[in-house]
Design an enzyme around this catalytic site. Structure first.
Site, PDB file in Angstrom:
ATOM      1  N   HIS A 173       0.767  -1.721  -0.114  1.00 48.37           N
ATOM      2  CA  HIS A 173       0.027  -0.020   0.171  1.00 48.37           C
ATOM      3  C   HIS A 173       1.068   1.089   0.249  1.00 48.37           C
ATOM      4  O   HIS A 173       0.652   2.158  -0.669  1.00 48.37           O
ATOM      5  CB  HIS A 173      -1.001   0.193   1.352  1.00 48.37           C
ATOM      6  CG  HIS A 173      -2.219  -1.154   0.746  1.00 48.37           C
ATOM      7  ND1 HIS A 173      -2.915  -1.233   2.254  1.00 48.37           N
ATOM      8  CD2 HIS A 173      -2.732  -1.820   0.077  1.00 48.37           C
ATOM      9  CE1 HIS A 173      -3.920  -1.925   1.730  1.00 48.37           C
ATOM     10  NE2 HIS A 173      -3.989  -2.285   0.394  1.00 48.37           N
TER      11      HIS A 173
ATOM     12  N   ARG B 157     -10.792  -1.568 -15.060  1.00 46.23           N
ATOM     13  CA  ARG B 157     -10.935  -2.356 -14.030  1.00 46.23           C
ATOM     14  C   ARG B 157     -12.867  -2.756 -13.522  1.00 46.23           C
ATOM     15  O   ARG B 157     -12.973  -1.972 -12.480  1.00 46.23           O
ATOM     16  CB  ARG B 157     -10.275  -2.157 -13.102  1.00 46.23           C
ATOM     17  CG  ARG B 157      -8.458  -2.302 -14.327  1.00 46.23           C
ATOM     18  CD  ARG B 157      -7.301  -2.251 -13.010  1.00 46.23           C
ATOM     19  NE  ARG B 157      -6.118  -2.206 -13.936  1.00 46.23           N
ATOM     20  CZ  ARG B 157      -5.554  -1.452 -13.943  1.00 46.23           C
ATOM     21  NH1 ARG B 157      -6.030   0.356 -13.911  1.00 46.23           N
ATOM     22  NH2 ARG B 157      -4.342  -1.812 -14.442  1.00 46.23           N
TER      23      ARG B 157
ATOM     24  N   ARG C 208     -13.811  -4.467 -18.803  1.00 46.42           N
ATOM     25  CA  ARG C 208     -13.376  -6.160 -18.874  1.00 46.42           C
ATOM     26  C   ARG C 208     -14.093  -5.859 -17.441  1.00 46.42           C
ATOM     27  O   ARG C 208     -14.702  -5.812 -17.025  1.00 46.42           O
ATOM     28  CB  ARG C 208     -11.694  -5.973 -18.086  1.00 46.42           C
ATOM     29  CG  ARG C 208     -11.260  -7.582 -17.195  1.00 46.42           C
ATOM     30  CD  ARG C 208     -10.158  -7.738 -16.823  1.00 46.42           C
ATOM     31  NE  ARG C 208      -9.922  -6.527 -15.731  1.00 46.42           N
ATOM     32  CZ  ARG C 208      -8.370  -6.655 -15.281  1.00 46.42           C
ATOM     33  NH1 ARG C 208      -7.419  -6.823 -15.447  1.00 46.42           N
ATOM     34  NH2 ARG C 208      -9.157  -5.786 -13.818  1.00 46.42           N
TER      35      ARG C 208
ATOM     36  N   GLU D 111      -3.214 -13.758 -20.574  1.00 45.54           N
ATOM     37  CA  GLU D 111      -2.817 -13.223 -18.257  1.00 45.54           C
ATOM     38  C   GLU D 111      -2.542 -15.494 -18.274  1.00 45.54           C
ATOM     39  O   GLU D 111      -1.436 -15.467 -16.762  1.00 45.54           O
ATOM     40  CB  GLU D 111      -3.230 -13.072 -17.597  1.00 45.54           C
ATOM     41  CG  GLU D 111      -5.287 -13.555 -18.107  1.00 45.54           C
ATOM     42  CD  GLU D 111      -5.624 -12.229 -16.472  1.00 45.54           C
ATOM     43  OE1 GLU D 111      -5.414 -11.468 -15.947  1.00 45.54           O
ATOM     44  OE2 GLU D 111      -7.337 -12.598 -17.048  1.00 45.54           O
TER      45      GLU D 111
ATOM     46  N   ASN E 257       1.297  -8.562 -15.910  1.00 49.60           N
ATOM     47  CA  ASN E 257       1.202  -8.454 -14.280  1.00 49.60           C
ATOM     48  C   ASN E 257       1.127 -10.310 -14.804  1.00 49.60           C
ATOM     49  O   ASN E 257       2.004 -10.851 -13.527  1.00 49.60           O
ATOM     50  CB  ASN E 257       1.140  -8.031 -13.409  1.00 49.60           C
ATOM     51  CG  ASN E 257       0.888  -5.877 -13.549  1.00 49.60           C
ATOM     52  OD1 ASN E 257       1.933  -5.961 -14.838  1.00 49.60           O
ATOM     53  ND2 ASN E 257       0.413  -5.261 -13.231  1.00 49.60           N
ATOM     54  N   ASP E 258       0.017 -10.356 -14.981  1.00 48.74           N
ATOM     55  CA  ASP E 258      -0.214 -11.507 -14.644  1.00 48.74           C
ATOM     56  C   ASP E 258       0.374 -12.584 -15.349  1.00 48.74           C
ATOM     57  O   ASP E 258       0.773 -13.641 -15.191  1.00 48.74           O
ATOM     58  CB  ASP E 258      -1.771 -12.388 -14.393  1.00 48.74           C
ATOM     59  CG  ASP E 258      -2.786 -11.944 -13.018  1.00 48.74           C
ATOM     60  OD1 ASP E 258      -1.431 -12.000 -12.473  1.00 48.74           O
ATOM     61  OD2 ASP E 258      -3.744 -11.033 -13.022  1.00 48.74           O
TER      62      ASP E 258
ATOM     63  N   ARG F  26       3.538 -12.368  -7.400  1.00 44.79           N
ATOM     64  CA  ARG F  26       3.289 -11.270  -7.974  1.00 44.79           C
ATOM     65  C   ARG F  26       3.163 -10.379  -6.355  1.00 44.79           C
ATOM     66  O   ARG F  26       3.472  -9.220  -6.450  1.00 44.79           O
ATOM     67  CB  ARG F  26       2.226 -10.693  -8.330  1.00 44.79           C
ATOM     68  CG  ARG F  26       0.870 -10.762  -8.662  1.00 44.79           C
ATOM     69  CD  ARG F  26       0.015 -10.365  -9.489  1.00 44.79           C
ATOM     70  NE  ARG F  26       0.220  -8.822  -9.819  1.00 44.79           N
ATOM     71  CZ  ARG F  26      -1.560  -8.461 -10.528  1.00 44.79           C
ATOM     72  NH1 ARG F  26      -1.982  -9.182 -11.361  1.00 44.79           N
ATOM     73  NH2 ARG F  26      -1.585  -7.336 -10.552  1.00 44.79           N
TER      74      ARG F  26
ATOM     75  N   CYS G  93      -2.184  -4.473 -22.181  1.00 41.33           N
ATOM     76  CA  CYS G  93      -2.834  -3.702 -20.282  1.00 41.33           C
ATOM     77  C   CYS G  93      -1.887  -3.853 -19.261  1.00 41.33           C
ATOM     78  O   CYS G  93      -2.497  -2.889 -18.364  1.00 41.33           O
ATOM     79  CB  CYS G  93      -4.031  -3.067 -20.362  1.00 41.33           C
ATOM     80  SG  CYS G  93      -4.808  -5.001 -19.797  1.00 41.33           S
TER      81      CYS G  93
END
Length: 582
Positions: free
Chosen positions: A205, A312, A348, A442, A465-466, A476, A513
Site C-alpha cells: 500500500h 477495471r 473487463r 494472462e 502482470n499476471d 506477484r 494493458c
C-alpha cells in the site's frame, strides 16, 4: 524538490545500494529515518463509562479522518489510494473487533489497551491463515490500530516527524523499515522527495500511495539501507532501482541534469499528448489508458489517451456493501462512456479474487487464490454475478465502441461459451448481439493457444502482470521475489510473440494493458513483437506517445526477434538500453 519523472533511463551509474523500484523517478535529498511515534497505552482504565466514551470518540474521529483522506484521494484522481482508505473504514466498523475491545474495557482495561489487544488478536488470527489476502488484511488492521491509538493519546501523536529544513528547498528522502498507509498520512509533498524502505514489495500500500503521489519509491533495500545515518545525502533512483549514498559532485551533477531534462521532456510530451502516435516509419500505435473510476476516465481524456484500453470494473464495486445489480453496472459504465467523448472503451468483466477481495462476495478461503476462483471462473460459484454485469453492459449506449474483455480465459471452449451467453443476453434485451468480445491473455495456455482463440475473439489484451506471474511461477504479491518479477524476461516475451503471431493468422489486433506497456524500455520491444495498442496509467500517456514517435517500427521488429534468444530479463534490459537509448 529535485524529482525526475519516469523515463527510459537516467544515465546514472549502475552501482549504489540495489533494491526494487516501486515507483519511478529520481530524487536528490537528505536521508531521514521515520521513527515510530505510536503511544504506549496504560493497561488500567479510568472507569468503564469514560473508557467506552473515549473509544467511541476515537473511532469516530478516525472514521472521519479516513473519509476525508478517501475523498481527497478521489479528488486527486488517485483511485487506488482512495480504495485503501475506504477499505480501512470498513475494517474500523467490524462489530466483532469493537465487541472484543468493549469486553476488555468492561474488565477494567483502558480504551487504548483494549483496542490494541483486540486488533493484535484479530491480526494474529488472519496472519495464521494460508490465504495471502488475509495476511495483507492483518497488516491493514495493525495499521488501523496505530491510527486509533494516536487518536486516544492525550495530546495526539503525529505519524511523521520531519526535521526543520536546513535551507530553502531542502528536501528529504524518507526512510523506514516498511511504511504503512497511516505513516504517510498528511505527508508534506514539499519536503519529502522520495520514500525508501529496507523491506516491503512494489505492490504494498505504501508503494501504491507513492505512485499516486508521483514520488520515487524504492523497496527491499535491506541491511545496507539500515546502516545509513540520518542526514546522509542520497540520490534515490527509482528507474534503475538504486540508492546512491554520499554521492560525489559528478554524480550529483548527473542526477540534477537528469531531473532538469525530465522536467523539460515532460512539458514537451504534455503539449503533444492529444495528437495520435505513429512510429517514424508511419505505423500507428494506439496509446490508451487503464482506468477504474469516472474520475480516471476524465483524467485519461485530459492526458490525451486515444481510448480506454482497460476499465477495471471490479474497482467500481470492490468496497461496496453488496454485489452490484445490472442497473449499477449500466449507470457506472454509462457515466464513464459519456465522459470519454466518443473514445472507445474496453470493459473487463469483474476480475475479483487473488489479491482483490470483495467482502460481499464471500469467497471461500483458498490455499492458492491466484490459481483459483477469479475472472470468468467466478461464474462457477456465482453465475448471477457475471450475468448481471453483462446485462448491465449491454444496456449502455455509448457514442464510441464499447468492447467486452474476458479475464482468465484458458481455452477455446470457455470463450465460445461466453460468446454464446452474451448473444443470448443481447437477444433477451433486444440489443446488438455482435458486440466485440476480446480475451485477456494472462494465462500461459491462452498465449500458446492464441491461434485457436483468435478464430473466435475480436481482439486480445495481454495482462503482463499476471502473464509474468504465471509464466515465471512467481507470486506477484511476494516481496522477497519482487526483483525477479520482470515482464521483460525472454520467456514472457516468447508468450507475447506467440500471442501476436496467433492473432495475426486471423487478422486480430493485440494490445497490452499490463505494467509493461508503460515501461519505456519495453515499449519498443512490444511494438516490435506486433502489439498495436498500449494501455497505461493516464499520467504515462504523454510519455509513451513520445517514446513511440521516436521509434522505427522496422528496427523494432528486427531487434525484438533477437531479444527472444537472450538468457535473462537483465540481458534483455541491457540490450534495450543499447538499442533504444533515451
Amino acid at each position: 524538490a529535485l524529482i525526475a519523472q519516469p523515463g527510459p533511463g537516467a544515465g546514472l551509474p549502475a552501482d549504489g545500494i540495489p533494491g526494487v523500484a516501486a515507483a519511478p523517478g529520481i530524487a536528490i535529498g537528505t536521508l531521514h529515518w521515520w521513527r515510530e511515534t505510536t503511544p504506549e497505552p496504560a493497561e488500567a482504565g479510568q472507569g468503564i463509562a469514560a473508557e467506552r466514551e473515549a473509544l467511541r470518540a476515537a473511532l469516530a474521529a478516525i472514521d472521519a479522518q479516513l473519509a476525508h483522506e478517501s475523498e481527497a484521494a478521489t479528488a486527486r484522481r488517485a483511485g487506488a489510494e482512495a480504495g485503501i482508505f475506504a477499505m480501512h473504514r470498513a475494517l474500523l466498523e467490524d462489530p466483532a473487533l469493537q465487541a472484543a475491545a468493549e469486553t476488555m474495557i468492561a474488565a477494567g482495561k483502558s480504551a487504548g489497551f483494549a483496542w490494541r489487544e483486540a486488533t493484535r488478536a484479530e491480526a494474529a488470527m488472519l496472519s495464521a491463515m494460508a490465504d495471502r489476502r488475509m495476511a495483507e488484511r492483518a497488516a491493514d488492521l495493525l495499521d488501523l490500530g496505530k491510527r486509533v491509538l494516536r487518536a486516544l493519546a492525550p495530546a495526539g501523536s503525529a505519524p511523521v516527524q520531519l526535521p526543520a529544513p536546513a535551507a530553502d528547498g531542502d528536501v528529504i528522502v524518507l526512510a523506514a523499515g516498511e511504511f504503512t498507509p497511516s505513516d504517510l498520512t498528511g505527508l508534506d509533498r514539499t519536503r519529502v522527495a522520495a520514500l525508501v524502505m529496507a523491506r516491503g514489495g512494489p505492490t504494498s500500500h505504501a508503494a501504491i500511495i507513492a505512485r499516486q503521489l508521483g514520488i520515487p519509491c524504492l523497496v527491499a533495500l535491506g541491511s545496507a539501507l539500515e546502516r545509513l545515518q540520518d542526514g546522509t545525502p542520497v540520490i534515490a533512483d527509482g528507474d534503475s532501482a538504486r540508492l546512491h549514498a554520499c554521492p560525489d559532485a559528478h554524480l550529483l551533477a548527473a542526477a540534477a541534469s537528469a531531473v532538469r531534462l525530465r522536467a523539460q521532456q515532460r512539458e514537451a510530451d504534455l503539449r503533444a499528448a492529444h495528437a495520435a502516435a505513429s512510429t517514424r516509419d508511419g505505423v500507428p500505435i494506439e496509446v490508451a489508458a487503464n482506468i477504474g473510476s469516472l474520475d480516471d476516465a476524465r483524467n485519461a481524456v485530459a492526458h490525451g489517451a486515444d481510448a480506454v484500453g482497460l476499465l477495471r470494473t471490479e474497482l467500481l464495486f470492490l468496497h461496496g456493501d453488496a454485489a452490484p445489480a445490472a442497473a449499477d453496472h449500466t449507470a457506472s459504465c454509462q457515466a464513464i462512456a459519456d465522459a470519454l467523448q466518443g473514445r472507445s472503451a474496453i470493459v473487463r468483466t469483474l476480475d475479483i479474487g487473488a489479491d482483490k477481495d470483495a467482502a460481499w462476495l464471500h469467497l471461500p478461503a483458498e490455499d492458492n487464490p491466484a490459481l483459483g476462483l477469479r475472472g470468468v471462473r467466478l461464474a462457477q460459484v456465482r453465475p448471477q454475478l457475471l450475468d448481471d454485469q453483462l446485462r448491465g453492459l449491454l444496456a449502455v449506449r455509448a457514442s464510441g465502441p464499447l468492447r467486452i474483455l474476458l479475464p482468465m480465459v484458458s481455452e477455446v471452449g470457455e470463450l465460445l461459451a461466453w460468446r454464446e451467453r452474451i448473444r443470448a443476453l443481447a437477444a433477451e434485451a433486444g440489443t446488438d448481439p455482435e458486440i466485440e468480445v476480446g480475451v485477456m491473455i494472462e494465462v500461459p495456455s491462452a498465449a500458446l493457444l492464441a491461434d485457436q482463440l483468435a478464430e473466435h475473439a475480436d481482439f486480445f489484451s495481454i495482462g503482463t502482470n499476471d502473464l509474468t506471474q504465471y509464466t515465471l511461477a512467481i507470486d506477484r504479491c511476494q516481496p522477497e521475489l519482487a526483483a525477479r518479477m520482470d515482464g521483460l524476461h525472454p520467456a514472457v516475451l516468447r508468450m507475447i510473440a506467440a500471442t501476436t503471431e496467433g492473432a495475426a493468422r486471423h487478422g486480430r489486433w493485440v494490445g497490452v494493458c499490463g505494467a509493461l506497456a508503460g515501461d519505456p524500455l519495453a515499449v519498443p520491444v512490444l511494438v516490435g513483437l506486433g502489439v498495436t495498442e498500449l494501455s497505461v496509467d493516464a499520467g504515462l500517456v504523454p510519455g509513451v506517445k513520445a517514446r513511440v514517435r521516436a521509434l522505427s517500427h522496422a528496427d523494432c521488429r528486427q531487434r525484438a526477434g533477437e531479444l527472444l534468444r537472450l538468457p535473462s530479463a537483465a540481458a534483455v534490459r541491457d540490450a534495450c538500453r543499447r538499442y533504444w537509448p533515451a
